[in-house]
Design a protein around this motif. Structure first.
Motif, PDB file in Angstrom:
ATOM      1  N   TYR A 191       0.826  -1.207   0.000  1.00  0.00           N
ATOM      2  CA  TYR A 191       0.000   0.000   0.000  1.00  0.00           C
ATOM      3  C   TYR A 191       0.861   1.259   0.000  1.00  0.00           C
ATOM      4  CZ  TYR A 191      -3.759   3.187   1.507  1.00  0.00           C
ATOM      5  OH  TYR A 191      -4.670   4.221   1.597  1.00  0.00           O
ATOM      6  N   GLN A 192       1.970   1.219   0.733  1.00  0.00           N
ATOM      7  CA  GLN A 192       2.833   2.398   0.865  1.00  0.00           C
ATOM      8  C   GLN A 192       3.554   2.760  -0.432  1.00  0.00           C
ATOM      9  OE1 GLN A 192       5.111   0.959   4.236  1.00  0.00           O
ATOM     10  NE2 GLN A 192       4.017   2.308   5.655  1.00  0.00           N
ATOM     11  N   LYS A 193       3.543   1.877  -1.411  1.00  0.00           N
ATOM     12  CA  LYS A 193       4.179   2.187  -2.695  1.00  0.00           C
ATOM     13  C   LYS A 193       3.453   3.310  -3.426  1.00  0.00           C
ATOM     14  CE  LYS A 193       6.003  -2.489  -3.424  1.00  0.00           C
ATOM     15  NZ  LYS A 193       5.929  -3.735  -4.265  1.00  0.00           N
ATOM     16  N   ASN A 194       2.140   3.421  -3.185  1.00  0.00           N
ATOM     17  CA  ASN A 194       1.337   4.415  -3.916  1.00  0.00           C
ATOM     18  C   ASN A 194       0.507   5.321  -3.027  1.00  0.00           C
ATOM     19  OD1 ASN A 194       1.980   3.421  -6.675  1.00  0.00           O
ATOM     20  ND2 ASN A 194       0.862   1.598  -5.989  1.00  0.00           N
ATOM     21  N   HIS A 195       0.581   5.123  -1.694  1.00  0.00           N
ATOM     22  CA  HIS A 195      -0.270   5.895  -0.795  1.00  0.00           C
ATOM     23  C   HIS A 195       0.510   6.355   0.435  1.00  0.00           C
ATOM     24  CE1 HIS A 195      -3.005   3.130  -2.972  1.00  0.00           C
ATOM     25  NE2 HIS A 195      -3.860   4.128  -2.942  1.00  0.00           N
ATOM     26  N   THR A 196       0.054   7.462   0.993  1.00  0.00           N
ATOM     27  CA  THR A 196       0.566   7.914   2.277  1.00  0.00           C
ATOM     28  C   THR A 196      -0.215   7.206   3.375  1.00  0.00           C
ATOM     29  OG1 THR A 196       1.118  10.088   1.374  1.00  0.00           O
ATOM     30  CG2 THR A 196       0.939   9.912   3.771  1.00  0.00           C
ATOM     31  N   THR A 197       0.474   6.756   4.400  1.00  0.00           N
ATOM     32  CA  THR A 197      -0.201   6.037   5.474  1.00  0.00           C
ATOM     33  C   THR A 197      -0.251   6.867   6.747  1.00  0.00           C
ATOM     34  OG1 THR A 197       1.892   4.954   6.075  1.00  0.00           O
ATOM     35  CG2 THR A 197       0.425   3.766   4.578  1.00  0.00           C
TER      36      THR A 197
END
Length: 256
Positions: A191-197
């Motif tokens: 998920y962190q490849k394309n989104h801010t967490t």
């Protein structure tokens, strides 16, 4: 008499050898759920659970192994009907003709919430009034008290695709998710490849879940257990765990 006895023993030994050879050359069909990375990873026929199963079978000279990817319910019926030999995530009752191995691996199911929510969750009962997004058939794998208290939740849903749990949590669409710790870190990394967490909190309120494999042949189950014990003793089991944890989750779960 001695001549007759010799030929009887020779015949029995030959038959046993032929049987062992046949078992080693026969394809063993394994059913696995494709949605539980990093335990099962369908695109490369690998994953922590898959590699442990393969290693235990190889120890017993069983090298022809084919993995079939399917949902748990289909896996259950396929095992009972005999179209597959091993089911990794059997959810049915332990009926006659189904044999359970020793635990292949421990899952650690946890509750995850966003830190900004400031939740205190030390038990199942503190999930009351909170919305929960869980994995498929979660009550089967969690303590009975969880299933008994579903009515107290603010909302409850299950998803087949566990990657969706990460998105729902980070988007604030649910208060909490219930997910295995390794699976959480695997999909969080993706998920962190394309989104801010957002910052999150892991609440460890459930005991470890032992995950055996299930067989429709007790002889094969016995050989598998022997192979599993051998790779644990030799250190191969730990090597598989450490290498694949590092590869898929970038974490070291040495306590497993």
């Amino acid at each position: 008499m001695k001549v007759i006895l010799f030929f009887m023993l020779f015949g029995l030994s030959s038959a046993a050898l032929a049987f062992a050879k046949d078992q080693a050359s026969s394809t063993i069909h394994v059913a696995a759920n494709p949605t539980i990375s990093p335990y099962v990873i369908s695109y490369n026929d690998s994953g922590i659970q898959i590699e442990i199963v393969k290693a235990a079978l190889r120890d017993q000279k069983i090298n022809d192994i084919k993995v079939h990817y399917m949902a748990n319910q289909r896996s259950d019926s396929s095992l009972v009907q005999g179209s597959i030999d091993i089911a990794l995530n059997y959810t049915g009752n332990l009926i006659a003709g189904v044999y359970k191995s020793e635990s292949v691996i421990n899952y650690e199911n946890v509750v995850v919430s966003l830190k900004r929510k400031n939740f205190t969750i030390d038990s199942v009962y503190q999930l009351a009034t909170k919305s929960v997004l869980a994995f498929q058939n979660a009550p089967v794998f969690l303590p009975q008290e969880f299933g008994n208290n579903l009515h107290s939740l603010g909302g409850y849903e299950e998803v087949l695709n566990q990657q969706a749990q990460i998105h729902h949590l980070m988007a604030g669409w649910v208060d909490t998710i219930i997910i295995d710790r390794r699976i959480f870190f695997y999909y969080l990394k993706e998920y962190q490849k394309n989104h801010t967490t957002q910052d999150y909190v892991i609440h460890t309120i459930f005991p470890f879940s032992e995950m055996p494999a299930y067989f429709n042949d007790d002889g094969l189950r016995s050989r598998f257990d022997k192979g599993l014990a051998n790779i644990i003793q030799s250190g191969e089991y730990r090597t598989i765990m450490l290498n694949l944890d590092k590869q898929y989750t970038q974490r070291d779960f040495t306590r497993f």
